[in-house]
Scaffold this active site. Structure first.
Site, PDB file in Angstrom:
ATOM      1  CB  THR A 113      53.946   4.223  38.865  1.00 60.06           C
ATOM      2  OG1 THR A 113      54.378   3.590  37.666  1.00 60.06           O
ATOM      3  CG2 THR A 113      52.713   5.035  38.596  1.00 60.06           C
TER       4      THR A 113
ATOM      5  N   GLY B  18      49.068  -3.972  28.116  1.00 62.81           N
ATOM      6  CA  GLY B  18      50.066  -4.734  27.375  1.00 62.81           C
ATOM      7  C   GLY B  18      49.819  -6.216  27.444  1.00 62.81           C
ATOM      8  NE  ARG B  19      53.491  -7.252  31.299  1.00 62.46           N
ATOM      9  CZ  ARG B  19      54.123  -6.933  32.409  1.00 62.46           C
ATOM     10  NH1 ARG B  19      55.104  -7.700  32.840  1.00 62.46           N
ATOM     11  NH2 ARG B  19      53.801  -5.839  33.065  1.00 62.46           N
TER      12      ARG B  19
ATOM     13  CE  LYS C 133      52.817   2.145  26.627  1.00 61.71           C
ATOM     14  NZ  LYS C 133      54.277   2.127  26.836  1.00 61.71           N
TER      15      LYS C 133
ATOM     16  N   PRO D 212      63.503  23.387  26.465  1.00 66.22           N
ATOM     17  CG  PRO D 212      62.373  25.167  27.490  1.00 66.22           C
ATOM     18  CD  PRO D 212      63.678  24.413  27.515  1.00 66.22           C
TER      19      PRO D 212
ATOM     20  CG  ASP E 185      55.289   5.743  26.618  1.00 69.15           C
ATOM     21  OD1 ASP E 185      55.511   6.831  27.177  1.00 69.15           O
ATOM     22  OD2 ASP E 185      55.231   4.659  27.236  1.00 69.15           O
ATOM     23  CG  LEU E 186      59.534   8.086  21.895  1.00 73.41           C
ATOM     24  CD1 LEU E 186      60.182   8.675  20.639  1.00 73.41           C
ATOM     25  CD2 LEU E 186      60.131   6.722  22.200  1.00 73.41           C
ATOM     26  CE  LYS E 187      56.971   7.039  30.549  1.00 74.55           C
ATOM     27  NZ  LYS E 187      56.945   5.876  29.651  1.00 74.55           N
TER      28      LYS E 187
ATOM     29  CG  ASP F 197      66.976  17.818  26.121  1.00 66.61           C
ATOM     30  OD1 ASP F 197      67.596  18.852  26.457  1.00 66.61           O
ATOM     31  OD2 ASP F 197      67.525  16.830  25.613  1.00 66.61           O
TER      32      ASP F 197
HETATM   33  O1  C5P Z   1      51.879  -5.357  30.174  1.00 64.08           O
HETATM   34  P1  C5P Z   1      51.296  -4.203  30.939  1.00 64.08           P
HETATM   35  O2  C5P Z   1      49.800  -4.059  30.772  1.00 64.08           O
HETATM   36  O3  C5P Z   1      51.724  -4.173  32.381  1.00 64.08           O
HETATM   37  O4  C5P Z   1      51.954  -2.922  30.221  1.00 64.08           O
HETATM   38  C1  C5P Z   1      51.718  -1.636  30.694  1.00 64.08           C
HETATM   39  C2  C5P Z   1      52.419  -0.623  29.842  1.00 64.08           C
HETATM   40  O5  C5P Z   1      52.261   0.649  30.443  1.00 64.08           O
HETATM   41  C3  C5P Z   1      53.922  -0.834  29.678  1.00 64.08           C
HETATM   42  O6  C5P Z   1      54.299  -0.318  28.395  1.00 64.08           O
HETATM   43  C4  C5P Z   1      54.516   0.016  30.778  1.00 64.08           C
HETATM   44  O7  C5P Z   1      55.797   0.465  30.485  1.00 64.08           O
HETATM   45  C5  C5P Z   1      53.529   1.191  30.790  1.00 64.08           C
HETATM   46  N1  C5P Z   1      53.485   1.912  32.045  1.00 64.08           N
HETATM   47  C6  C5P Z   1      53.163   1.319  33.245  1.00 64.08           C
HETATM   48  N2  C5P Z   1      53.119   2.049  34.395  1.00 64.08           N
HETATM   49  C7  C5P Z   1      53.388   3.351  34.345  1.00 64.08           C
HETATM   50  C8  C5P Z   1      53.696   3.976  33.157  1.00 64.08           C
HETATM   51  C9  C5P Z   1      53.738   3.220  32.005  1.00 64.08           C
HETATM   52  O8  C5P Z   1      52.900   0.115  33.294  1.00 64.08           O
HETATM   53  N3  C5P Z   1      53.291   4.053  35.440  1.00 64.08           N
END
Ligand code: C5P
Length: 238
Positions: free
Chosen positions: A122, A212-213, A36, A70, A63-65, A68
């Protein structure tokens, strides 16, 4: 480990520099995960980085969400499709016309990306929604906006693992649920509060896990990813 035809883990490349992302992916195998690329990395390093990752064999969730009018969102989604990404997203709050325009814009592209929607961020609670004039709980709004995305012909939504159960009861089984907030047992929560394990998220009906992490900051990202895949592989019906 058995062969994965459709890797379910999407590794979030939350880095500020392309060099960091490129160093990390040296540890990863495109047969085991997708990647991503979000707003920070894309704003800094752009399509050139996405192309470099794709040349290494990775499929990319851009993931640029987009949110704007249409016409603008449709053209941005078409540009993402032309770049060759696997998945791209828009805000469902842009409305039906915006989502339909986005869907039509990517429909006839040679490698049509999956088009998914963000429902309610969220980071927003009841008070935040009330302040912008939205009635009902975050869950009510997630349900309504996911239904709208489905009826506008999108492929799925991003949602928290906690919302998967609720959405699986109201939307088609082929509608894809992409869930962040996933933490293997024993992993640091970081700033995530409401998390699910990879296995629980898949069991509940998640289609793809954004992680991610727990992978990017692991001593050995390859080992961390392998452990996650081994945990979910028996639960997948290929
Ligand atoms: O490091 P981690 O596993 O928390 O990363 C989660 C990824 O998902 C990040 O890129 C974060 O911006 C994205 N994300 C999130 N919660 C959301 C939407 C996107 O953690 N509701």
């Amino acid at each position: 480990m058995a062969e994965m035809t459709d890797p379910r883990v999407i590794v979030a490349l939350d880095f500020s520099e392309a060099a960091q992302a490129l160093a990390l992916v040296e540890y990863l195998d495109p047969a085991q995960c997708r990647l991503k690329v979000g707003k920070e990395l894309f704003t800094r390093s752009g399509p050139v980085l996405v192309e470099a990752l794709q040349e290494k064999g990775f499929e990319i969730f851009l993931d640029l969400k987009f949110h704007d009018i249409p016409n603008t969102v449709a053209k941005a989604c078409k540009a993402a499709a032309d770049l060759g990404v696997w998945m791209v997203n828009v805000h469902a709050m842009g409305g039906r016309k915006m989502m339909e325009a986005a869907r039509e814009a990517v429909a006839s592209t040679p490698h049509r990306p999956r088009l998914i929607a963000v429902t309610v961020l969220t980071s927003m609670g009841d008070a935040d929604l009330a302040e912008i004039g939205l009635q009902g709980s975050p869950e009510d709004n997630v349900r309504r906006l996911a239904g709208l995305a489905e009826s506008a012909g999108l492929d799925g939504v991003v949602c928290s693992p906690r919302e998967v159960d609720m959405l699986r009861n109201t939307i088609d089984r082929n509608f894809q649920l992409v869930t962040p907030g996933v933490r293997p047992v024993g992993a640091a929560l970081n700033d995530q509060t409401r998390v699910a394990t990879p296995a629980d998220a898949i069991r509940a009906g998640s289609s793809y896990l954004v992680i991610g992490r727990p992978i990017t900051q692991a001593d050995d990202p390859r080992v961390a990813l392998k452990a996650i895949n081994e945990g979910i592989l028996p639960l997948l019906s290929h």
